[in-house]
Design a protein around this motif. Structure first.
Motif, PDB file in Angstrom:
ATOM      1  N   TYR A  34       0.807  -1.476  -0.048  1.00  0.00           N
ATOM      2  CA  TYR A  34       0.197  -0.090   0.083  1.00  0.00           C
ATOM      3  C   TYR A  34       0.901   1.273   0.134  1.00  0.00           C
ATOM      4  CZ  TYR A  34      -2.896   3.785   2.038  1.00  0.00           C
ATOM      5  OH  TYR A  34      -3.503   4.984   2.171  1.00  0.00           O
ATOM      6  N   LEU A  35       1.824   1.125   0.764  1.00  0.00           N
ATOM      7  CA  LEU A  35       2.665   2.467   0.684  1.00  0.00           C
ATOM      8  C   LEU A  35       3.455   2.682  -0.268  1.00  0.00           C
ATOM      9  CD1 LEU A  35       3.967   2.157   4.491  1.00  0.00           C
ATOM     10  CD2 LEU A  35       2.310   3.787   3.938  1.00  0.00           C
ATOM     11  N   VAL A  36       4.138   1.570  -0.788  1.00  0.00           N
ATOM     12  CA  VAL A  36       5.012   1.790  -2.172  1.00  0.00           C
ATOM     13  C   VAL A  36       3.696   2.398  -3.256  1.00  0.00           C
ATOM     14  CG1 VAL A  36       6.117   0.437  -3.714  1.00  0.00           C
ATOM     15  CG2 VAL A  36       6.672  -0.003  -1.381  1.00  0.00           C
ATOM     16  N   GLU A  37       2.786   1.571  -3.277  1.00  0.00           N
ATOM     17  CA  GLU A  37       1.994   2.085  -4.515  1.00  0.00           C
ATOM     18  C   GLU A  37       1.499   3.337  -4.435  1.00  0.00           C
ATOM     19  OE1 GLU A  37      -1.335  -0.791  -4.376  1.00  0.00           O
ATOM     20  OE2 GLU A  37       0.083  -2.583  -4.743  1.00  0.00           O
ATOM     21  N   ARG A  38       1.332   3.911  -3.232  1.00  0.00           N
ATOM     22  CA  ARG A  38       0.868   5.229  -2.991  1.00  0.00           C
ATOM     23  C   ARG A  38       1.875   6.398  -2.844  1.00  0.00           C
ATOM     24  NH1 ARG A  38      -3.535   7.338   1.431  1.00  0.00           N
ATOM     25  NH2 ARG A  38      -3.908   9.299   0.553  1.00  0.00           N
ATOM     26  N   LEU A  39       3.272   5.855  -2.502  1.00  0.00           N
ATOM     27  CA  LEU A  39       4.462   6.714  -2.942  1.00  0.00           C
ATOM     28  C   LEU A  39       4.453   6.856  -4.349  1.00  0.00           C
ATOM     29  CD1 LEU A  39       7.001   5.306  -0.131  1.00  0.00           C
ATOM     30  CD2 LEU A  39       6.247   7.677  -0.210  1.00  0.00           C
ATOM     31  N   GLN A  40       4.654   5.768  -5.212  1.00  0.00           N
ATOM     32  CA  GLN A  40       4.707   5.896  -6.443  1.00  0.00           C
ATOM     33  C   GLN A  40       3.563   6.652  -7.227  1.00  0.00           C
ATOM     34  OE1 GLN A  40       7.142   2.274  -8.130  1.00  0.00           O
ATOM     35  NE2 GLN A  40       5.249   1.607  -7.169  1.00  0.00           N
ATOM     36  N   ARG A  41       2.497   6.867  -6.684  1.00  0.00           N
ATOM     37  CA  ARG A  41       1.283   7.288  -7.255  1.00  0.00           C
ATOM     38  C   ARG A  41       1.320   8.809  -6.873  1.00  0.00           C
ATOM     39  NH1 ARG A  41      -2.374   4.411  -5.459  1.00  0.00           N
ATOM     40  NH2 ARG A  41      -3.416   5.469  -3.982  1.00  0.00           N
ATOM     41  N   GLU A  42       1.337   9.095  -5.650  1.00  0.00           N
ATOM     42  CA  GLU A  42       1.185  10.435  -4.998  1.00  0.00           C
ATOM     43  C   GLU A  42       2.352  11.147  -4.363  1.00  0.00           C
ATOM     44  OE1 GLU A  42      -2.123  10.448  -2.209  1.00  0.00           O
ATOM     45  OE2 GLU A  42      -3.007   8.517  -3.334  1.00  0.00           O
ATOM     46  N   GLY A  43       3.434  10.463  -4.372  1.00  0.00           N
ATOM     47  CA  GLY A  43       4.644  11.032  -3.497  1.00  0.00           C
ATOM     48  C   GLY A  43       5.242  12.314  -4.011  1.00  0.00           C
ATOM     49  N   ALA A  44       5.335  12.496  -5.375  1.00  0.00           N
ATOM     50  CA  ALA A  44       5.689  13.921  -5.961  1.00  0.00           C
ATOM     51  C   ALA A  44       4.828  15.144  -5.466  1.00  0.00           C
ATOM     52  CB  ALA A  44       5.861  13.446  -7.742  1.00  0.00           C
ATOM     53  N   GLN A  45       3.557  14.783  -5.257  1.00  0.00           N
ATOM     54  CA  GLN A  45       2.514  15.648  -5.137  1.00  0.00           C
ATOM     55  C   GLN A  45       2.794  16.223  -3.718  1.00  0.00           C
ATOM     56  OE1 GLN A  45      -1.372  14.478  -5.839  1.00  0.00           O
ATOM     57  NE2 GLN A  45      -0.685  12.965  -7.536  1.00  0.00           N
ATOM     58  N   ALA A 141      -4.076   1.955  14.544  1.00  0.00           N
ATOM     59  CA  ALA A 141      -5.384   1.833  14.951  1.00  0.00           C
ATOM     60  C   ALA A 141      -5.798   2.591  16.168  1.00  0.00           C
ATOM     61  CB  ALA A 141      -5.832   0.452  14.968  1.00  0.00           C
ATOM     62  N   LEU A 142      -4.933   3.176  16.996  1.00  0.00           N
ATOM     63  CA  LEU A 142      -4.932   3.915  18.251  1.00  0.00           C
ATOM     64  C   LEU A 142      -5.743   5.103  18.095  1.00  0.00           C
ATOM     65  CD1 LEU A 142      -4.170   3.978  21.447  1.00  0.00           C
ATOM     66  CD2 LEU A 142      -2.108   5.166  20.678  1.00  0.00           C
ATOM     67  N   TRP A 143      -6.751   5.130  18.980  1.00  0.00           N
ATOM     68  CA  TRP A 143      -7.726   6.292  18.865  1.00  0.00           C
ATOM     69  C   TRP A 143      -7.304   7.069  20.043  1.00  0.00           C
ATOM     70  CZ3 TRP A 143     -10.354   8.226  14.887  1.00  0.00           C
ATOM     71  CH2 TRP A 143     -11.316   8.909  15.236  1.00  0.00           C
ATOM     72  N   SER A 268      -8.492  -1.875   7.643  1.00  0.00           N
ATOM     73  CA  SER A 268      -8.126  -0.884   6.219  1.00  0.00           C
ATOM     74  C   SER A 268      -7.930   0.202   6.847  1.00  0.00           C
ATOM     75  CB  SER A 268      -9.323  -1.077   5.704  1.00  0.00           C
ATOM     76  OG  SER A 268     -10.532  -0.706   5.956  1.00  0.00           O
ATOM     77  N   ALA A 269      -8.546   0.608   7.851  1.00  0.00           N
ATOM     78  CA  ALA A 269      -8.406   2.180   8.136  1.00  0.00           C
ATOM     79  C   ALA A 269      -6.943   2.546   8.834  1.00  0.00           C
ATOM     80  CB  ALA A 269      -9.358   2.526   9.473  1.00  0.00           C
ATOM     81  N   THR A 270      -6.337   1.569   9.174  1.00  0.00           N
ATOM     82  CA  THR A 270      -4.851   1.654   9.623  1.00  0.00           C
ATOM     83  C   THR A 270      -4.037   2.084   8.606  1.00  0.00           C
ATOM     84  OG1 THR A 270      -5.162   0.214  11.354  1.00  0.00           O
ATOM     85  CG2 THR A 270      -2.897   0.630  10.747  1.00  0.00           C
ATOM     86  N   TYR A 271      -4.152   1.565   7.378  1.00  0.00           N
ATOM     87  CA  TYR A 271      -3.577   1.978   6.131  1.00  0.00           C
ATOM     88  C   TYR A 271      -3.407   3.633   5.924  1.00  0.00           C
ATOM     89  CZ  TYR A 271      -3.704  -2.928   4.752  1.00  0.00           C
ATOM     90  OH  TYR A 271      -3.292  -4.453   4.806  1.00  0.00           O
ATOM     91  N   SER A 277       0.967   9.207   8.970  1.00  0.00           N
ATOM     92  CA  SER A 277       2.068   9.333  10.009  1.00  0.00           C
ATOM     93  C   SER A 277       3.274   9.611   9.009  1.00  0.00           C
ATOM     94  CB  SER A 277       2.208   7.805  10.764  1.00  0.00           C
ATOM     95  OG  SER A 277       1.091   7.506  11.601  1.00  0.00           O
ATOM     96  N   LEU A 278       3.446   8.899   7.701  1.00  0.00           N
ATOM     97  CA  LEU A 278       4.561   9.257   7.211  1.00  0.00           C
ATOM     98  C   LEU A 278       4.672  10.567   6.558  1.00  0.00           C
ATOM     99  CD1 LEU A 278       6.910   8.101   5.438  1.00  0.00           C
ATOM    100  CD2 LEU A 278       5.254   7.384   3.790  1.00  0.00           C
ATOM    101  N   LEU A 279       3.520  11.388   6.437  1.00  0.00           N
ATOM    102  CA  LEU A 279       3.633  12.805   5.967  1.00  0.00           C
ATOM    103  C   LEU A 279       3.909  13.465   7.278  1.00  0.00           C
ATOM    104  CD1 LEU A 279       0.255  13.061   3.798  1.00  0.00           C
ATOM    105  CD2 LEU A 279       2.431  12.924   3.102  1.00  0.00           C
ATOM    106  N   VAL A 280       3.717  13.258   8.356  1.00  0.00           N
ATOM    107  CA  VAL A 280       4.024  13.905   9.391  1.00  0.00           C
ATOM    108  C   VAL A 280       5.713  14.086   9.488  1.00  0.00           C
ATOM    109  CG1 VAL A 280       4.234  13.830  12.135  1.00  0.00           C
ATOM    110  CG2 VAL A 280       1.955  13.423  10.979  1.00  0.00           C
ATOM    111  N   CYS A 281       6.215  12.888   9.257  1.00  0.00           N
ATOM    112  CA  CYS A 281       7.632  12.809   9.150  1.00  0.00           C
ATOM    113  C   CYS A 281       8.296  14.130   8.374  1.00  0.00           C
ATOM    114  CB  CYS A 281       8.305  11.654   8.555  1.00  0.00           C
ATOM    115  SG  CYS A 281       7.869  10.208   9.419  1.00  0.00           S
ATOM    116  N   LYS A 282       7.702  14.638   7.669  1.00  0.00           N
ATOM    117  CA  LYS A 282       8.173  16.044   6.923  1.00  0.00           C
ATOM    118  C   LYS A 282       8.366  17.115   8.005  1.00  0.00           C
ATOM    119  CE  LYS A 282       7.227  16.988   2.770  1.00  0.00           C
ATOM    120  NZ  LYS A 282       8.496  16.970   2.516  1.00  0.00           N
ATOM    121  N   GLY A 283       7.452  17.286   8.958  1.00  0.00           N
ATOM    122  CA  GLY A 283       7.489  18.323   9.660  1.00  0.00           C
ATOM    123  C   GLY A 283       7.785  18.441  11.042  1.00  0.00           C
ATOM    124  N   HIS A 284       8.026  17.291  11.621  1.00  0.00           N
ATOM    125  CA  HIS A 284       8.106  17.122  12.853  1.00  0.00           C
ATOM    126  C   HIS A 284       9.331  16.491  13.317  1.00  0.00           C
ATOM    127  CE1 HIS A 284       4.185  18.686  14.233  1.00  0.00           C
ATOM    128  NE2 HIS A 284       3.916  17.954  12.854  1.00  0.00           N
TER     129      HIS A 284
END
Length: 291
Positions: A34-45, A141-143, A268-271, A277-284
């Motif tokens: 899931y992460l690899v596919e999304r990185l390849q599809r949306e990462g540049a954006q 999945a931690l709320w 599925s919600a965990t994906y 969480s990966l996007l958070v790595c850019k700013g924190h």
């Protein structure tokens, strides 16, 4: 991208101005795919670029990952110049390579159950401090993880209990605890006790609890209590119940359903949560960061 001359009008997009963060992914199970596919599809954006993917069986990668992105030998990760390494594999990889990863990059640990080992937990924290890196722990999945963290930091957190209920086909346990399950057996409590004791029993199933133990640092893995329940009625989702007890009679009880197919370790919600969480790595940045 070439540098603009002074006074030259910018004619690109906001994406062109984003600093690019280089990502390495370790593991290619359902979440890794899931992460690899999304990185390849949306990462540049969003300013992310994939620089390597490692999997124990590289044949699994060949149809969907470009050859130049396949890392055949994990120790060679140092040659790829990743800014963040994302582990979505197994706690053993965290134990064997976590300190090495932190010597070269920030590290998002997708198997935080590995941190139930006090020695490894300390070694990773020390490595992050020594190398000026961040050890990211995804909430999964931690709320209410950030609320638990705030209660903990204020000194108001007194107790934390988490119950994880799933169909028996969704558990990956050590030993033969569930070897005799039948489709009509209903509900069975498999384990109840500290998260420190639970993590070695179900290392792939209790990462939510491990993230909670990181958030509840004053209680830690030994103080946070957990329970895993097998329930044959749960054919479409996992159920996570969180009970928080604070000072002066404060308490909160939440229950969250996470859609999941039979046999799925991860809901599925965990994906989507993991992508966030990966996007958070850019700013924190910090030595240990719950994201």
């Amino acid at each position: 991208m070439r540098e603009r001359e002074q006074g030259e009008e910018f004619t690109g997009t906001m994406t062109d101005m984003l600093p690019v963060m280089r990502i390495g992914v370790v593991g290619y199970g359902h979440l890794g795919q899931y992460l690899v596919e999304r990185l390849q599809r949306e990462g540049a954006q969003v300013g992310l670029t994939l620089v390597f993917v490692w999997n124990r069986n590289t044949d699994k990668l060949r149809e969907s990952v470009a050859e130049e992105l396949i890392l055949h030998n994990l120790p060679d990760f140092t040659d790829r110049g990743a800014d963040v390494i994302v582990e979505v594999c197994h706690p053993k990889i965290v134990k064997d390579f976590g300190v090495q990863f932190l010597s070269k990059a920030h590290f998002l640990v997708g198997s935080p159950s590995a941190l139930s080992d006090p020695q490894l937990n300390q070694e990773l924290r020390q490595a992050a401090e020594h190398h000026g890196r961040t050890l990211y722990v995804p909430s999964g999945a931690l709320w209410g993880g950030q609320d638990i963290l705030r209660l903990n930091d204020s000194g108001s957190l007194k107790a934390l209990f988490i119950r994880m209920s799933k169909h028996p086909s969704c558990f990956r346990l050590t030993g033969d605890v569930l070897s005799d399950w039948t489709e009509d057996e209903g509900r069975r409590v498999l384990f109840s006790g500290s998260v420190a004791e639970l993590c070695p029993v179900a290392p792939n199933n209790v990462n939510t609890m491990a993230a909670a133990a990181i958030a509840a640092g004053t209680l830690g893995f030994a103080g946070v209590q957990g329970e895993i329940v097998s329930d044959t009625a749960l054919s479409d989702y996992h159920v996570v119940g969180v009970e928080v007890t604070g000072a002066n009679g404060f308490s909160v009880h939440t229950v969250r359903r996470n859609p999941a197919k039979l046999g799925a370790v991860t809901g599925s919600a965990t994906y989507n949560s993991f992508w966030s969480s990966l996007l958070v790595c850019k700013g924190h940045r910090g030595r240990v960061y719950l994201c």
